[in-house]
Design an enzyme around this catalytic site. Structure first.
Site, PDB file in Angstrom:
ATOM      1  N   SER A 149       0.849  -1.191   0.000  1.00  0.00           N
ATOM      2  CA  SER A 149       0.000   0.000   0.000  1.00  0.00           C
ATOM      3  C   SER A 149       0.884   1.241   0.000  1.00  0.00           C
ATOM      4  O   SER A 149       2.056   1.188   0.386  1.00  0.00           O
ATOM      5  CB  SER A 149      -0.891   0.019   1.243  1.00  0.00           C
ATOM      6  OG  SER A 149      -0.122   0.285   2.413  1.00  0.00           O
ATOM      7  N   ASP A 150       0.341   2.366  -0.440  1.00  0.00           N
ATOM      8  CA  ASP A 150       1.050   3.620  -0.222  1.00  0.00           C
ATOM      9  C   ASP A 150       0.907   3.991   1.255  1.00  0.00           C
ATOM     10  O   ASP A 150       0.154   3.365   2.007  1.00  0.00           O
ATOM     11  CB  ASP A 150       0.501   4.722  -1.137  1.00  0.00           C
ATOM     12  CG  ASP A 150       1.557   5.791  -1.443  1.00  0.00           C
ATOM     13  OD1 ASP A 150       2.526   5.919  -0.671  1.00  0.00           O
ATOM     14  OD2 ASP A 150       1.407   6.504  -2.450  1.00  0.00           O
ATOM     15  N   TRP A 151       1.604   5.026   1.651  1.00  0.00           N
ATOM     16  CA  TRP A 151       1.719   5.418   3.056  1.00  0.00           C
ATOM     17  C   TRP A 151       0.324   5.599   3.690  1.00  0.00           C
ATOM     18  O   TRP A 151      -0.405   6.528   3.349  1.00  0.00           O
ATOM     19  CB  TRP A 151       2.521   6.715   3.140  1.00  0.00           C
ATOM     20  CG  TRP A 151       2.926   7.117   4.513  1.00  0.00           C
ATOM     21  CD1 TRP A 151       2.162   7.763   5.441  1.00  0.00           C
ATOM     22  CD2 TRP A 151       4.197   6.903   5.121  1.00  0.00           C
ATOM     23  NE1 TRP A 151       2.871   7.967   6.589  1.00  0.00           N
ATOM     24  CE2 TRP A 151       4.129   7.460   6.419  1.00  0.00           C
ATOM     25  CE3 TRP A 151       5.381   6.311   4.706  1.00  0.00           C
ATOM     26  CZ2 TRP A 151       5.215   7.435   7.295  1.00  0.00           C
ATOM     27  CZ3 TRP A 151       6.465   6.294   5.574  1.00  0.00           C
ATOM     28  CH2 TRP A 151       6.372   6.848   6.853  1.00  0.00           C
TER      29      TRP A 151
END
Length: 750
Positions: A283-285
């Site tokens: 996932s992104d942040w």
């Protein structure tokens, strides 16, 4: 090269979880089966966790972090840049965790580690995949010395809106160019052997549609219908899979109402089922738990369920997987086989990286900022620069002239590095002022910055700058944006030169009448409508990196001939945005012959007298500079376009030949471009699509014949049923120096 070798001991857990899938025939899959059979549920969930902080882990290692590694509750760490910390944490994982599974240390290494290359949009302007691959390889060699074996690059988001701050990291507006660069980045980062300890796993991001944020406002909603998604936004990502990329990142954005981190359609159907991707998705942040703010998930538990179900394998920084996967499985809401698939994908990549055989970093400190690396960075910067204007052949500069060096970016060692350079040091930068002073003799350079930084609104130093210009023959104005004005969360509603740079340029022209060369350093195209008539030459340098100064000086003095070409259309004004070359024709296409501008409308004109076409009254319908545009100190002429047939079947090949002549006295490189137009189809088609390009070096008066083959892959597209088809009908093939070329031949598909 000094190899750091620590003992490697695998310790086995005492408890296993539910049985895994049947043992595969592939030796690698057998290793994964054997390892997973020994892992507890907690350890499996641990592999899905990526921990870290927003820049770098500072201070000392906490006991909590070391214990989490020791207990097998972490699969990856981000932003740990202390070599001793890297060594210690990896030792704990390998020697003390239940099954000795190594960690992957990750970092945003976007366009260089210590040796900083041009921003990715600048690298796209080179139209040179080989050079891009070399830059990525250098970044991997340098970063891996610190233990970084995974980078969150390349960013493959198609970007049609320069207001968006992250266009700086983008490969531009075109899927064909972006796809070529996608494969180059993956090859460079991962090298020919992923188990080489100097390689880095690449990560194709942000999957997908992040660059289509409404209004160019970061994190904003994206709405892309499926045929557009498949024809424009997905191809660079698919090319990354074909090149062997090992990880994907799910974007922050929602796409068509569903956040990407919860999209089964994208992460499972497209990525895994259609493309056969067998690496893992991170996932992104915090993008998993941000699905709550999106309004797609009720709470953190719901977010963990929907992300895991969709196909996110590892969660970056947020901890919904760690907190809720075990509960979701015990309740029967999430199938254990889904977790097993997630863990299998992560372990597969770790095995391919060779971490189980050599988990420790290789110290290549002597290669960091080496002469070879700096030379490659300078070459990349030179090839990235786009000459946009050169009235009266003002450039290259004459060695006998005196120059006023003015502007906030003439001596800006940090800003020239650009966005996303966590590990770049301004102390290593060579600025434009330094490089020019090394070339020209005493008294030839009159430096007066005029503005302290790009957003400076003080005019207190204008008089000094004007005096320097009056004492010189040519003004070299180094303007643009500070690095902080582009990148993530740094979108701009107005993309003209910030601060009072425009005022200073106007004052310089008005009070000195001296010719002005504008050198732009920025992370995006800059709107020039207010000052384009005040300057005589324009060089777009992007943010060129560590060796910006020598590269710019080489272009200005003629030691290097500019060969960069725009990877995006350059708008006249913000009001034209989005503007891109591969647009649709519309039912009422605009034309130069019938266009009537706002100042040409007669007073009292009848409502329909202007013609009802798709244009703006004030800014027309063409960009200031088209996609693919770039001037040279050479002059190139295209002639003798021929095609092998004007009629062919769907599976036949078409040979296209033409000649390029360098009619000037200067050796140069032309970027030859081929575009196709499908005149009609089951859905409307773009007016042009880039299908081939090539950098062609020509000596003075030289002539070169270029030959390309058009095949089925160049003609097919996704139709309304989202099927890849070649349809019969009329096509045109165009060749030339940019997307506005008119040199063409027609052919038919039967």
């Amino acid at each position: 090269m000094r190899r750091l070798v620590l003992p490697f001991v695998v310790t086995l857990g005492l408890f296993s979880c539910e049985p895994n899938q049947p043992v595969a025939e592939d030796p690698l899959e057998k290793k994964i089966d054997s390892l997973m059979s020994k892992m507890t549920l907690v350890e499996k969930i641990g592999q899905t966790a990526q921990r870290g902080t927003s820049s770098r882990v500072k201070g000392k290692l906490s006991d909590d972090l070391k214990n989490a590694v020791r207990e097998g509750r972490i699969g990856s760490l981000i932003n740990v840049m202390n070599k001793e910390f890297v060594d210690e944490l990896q030792r704990i994982a390998v020697e003390e965790s239940p099954n000795g599974i190594p960690l992957i240390f990750a970092r945003d290494v976007i366009h260089g580690f210590k040796t900083i290359f041009p921003i990715p949009l600048g690298q796209a302007a080179t139209w040179n995949p080989t050079l891009v691959e070399e830059g990525a390889r250098i970044a991997a060699v340098e970063a891996s010395s610190y233990g970084v074996r995974w980078t969150f690059a390349p960013m493959l988001d198609i970007a049609r809106d320069p207001r968006w701050g992250r266009i700086a990291e983008s490969p531009g507006e075109d899927p064909y160019l972006a796809s070529a660069l996608s494969a180059a980045y993956v090859r460079g980062f991962q090298s020919e052997d992923l188990s080489d300890p100097t390689s880095m796993v690449a990560c194709a991001k942000h999957f997908v549609g992040y660059g289509a944020a409404e209004g160019g406002r970061d994190y904003n909603t994206a709405v892309i219908h499926e045929s557009l998604l498949r024809n424009v936004y997905l191809p660079p990502f698919q090319k990354a899979v074909e090149a062997g990329v090992q990880t994907f990142m799910s974007g922050f954005n929602e796409l068509n109402g569903i956040p990407v981190s919860g999209s089964e359609f994208l992460l499972d159907q497209v990525l895994r089922q259609e493309w056969g991707f067998d690496g893992f998705v991170v996932s992104d942040w915090n993008s998993v738990t941000e699905m709550i703010a999106h309004g797609y998930c009720k709470d953190e538990k719901d977010a963990a369920f929907k992300a895991a179900r969709a196909g996110v394998d590892m969660e970056m920084t947020s901890q919904s997987f760690e907190n809720y996967l075990q509960e979701l499985i015990s309740e029967g809401q999430l199938d254990i086989n889904q977790l097993n698939r997630m863990v299998r994908a992560i372990l597969r990549v770790k095995f391919r990286m060779g971490l189980f055989d050599q988990p420790y970093r290789v110290d290549n400190e002597e290669l960091i900022l080496s002469e070879n690396h700096l030379r490659k960075a300078q070459d990349a910067a030179i090839q990235s620069m786009v000459l946009l204007k050169n009235e009266n052949d003002l450039l290259p500069l004459k060695s006998t002239q005196k120059f006023a060096v003015i502007g906030p970016l003439a001596e800006a060692p940090l800003d020239q590095l650009g966005t996303w350079i966590f590990d770049g040091d301004k102390e290593n930068s060579v600025t434009s002022l330094t490089a020019l002073n090394e070339i020209f003799g005493n008294g030839q350079i009159n430096f007066s910055q005029g503005l302290d930084y790009s957003r400076d609104r003080s005019k207190a130093n204008f008089d000094k700058a004007i005096m320097a210009a009056q004492q010189s023959d040519v003004v070299l104005f180094f303007g643009g944006e500070e690095a902080i004005l582009s990148g993530e969360a740094h979108s701009r509603a107005h993309i003209n030169l910030p601060g009072v740079q425009e005022d200073l340029l106007k004052e310089l022209k008005k009070k000195t009448k001296k010719p002005i060369v504008l050198v732009i350093q920025a992370g995006r195209p800059i709107v020039l409508e207010n000052i384009i008539s005040e300057v005589d030459a324009i060089l777009m340098a992007w943010h060129p990196g560590t060796m910006a100064g020598p590269a710019i000086a080489d272009i200005l003095t003629g030691k290097a001939n500019p060969s960069g070409r725009l990877p995006v259309s350059w708008p006249k004004s913000v009001g034209q945005i989005p503007i891109y070359y591969n647009h649709k024709q519309t039912g009422r296409p605009a034309s130069q012959e019938s266009f009537v501008g706002i100042d040409d409308i007669p007073i009292g004109a009848w409502q329909s007298s202007l013609g009802n076409e798709s244009h703006y009254l004030d800014d027309g319908f063409e960009p200031l500079y088209p996609f693919g545009f770039g001037l040279s100190y050479s002059k190139f002429i295209y002639t003798d376009l021929n095609i092998s047939s004007d009629s062919l079947g769907k599976h036949d090949e078409l040979t296209v030949t033409f000649e390029i002549t360098n009619s000037s006295k200067n050796e140069g490189v032309e970027v030859a471009q081929l575009y196709l137009r499908d005149h009609y189809g089951s859905i409307t088609r773009p007016v042009k699509e880039l299908k081939k390009f090539k950098r062609v070096a020509l000596k003075p008066k030289d002539k070169v014949k270029v030959e390309w083959t058009i095949d089925k892959s160049d003609l097919e597209y996704y139709n309304a049923e989202n099927k890849l088809v070649v349809e019969p009908g009329q096509f045109s093939v165009f060749v030339g120096a940019n997307a506005n070329t008119t040199l063409k031949k027609d052919f038919w598909i039967k």
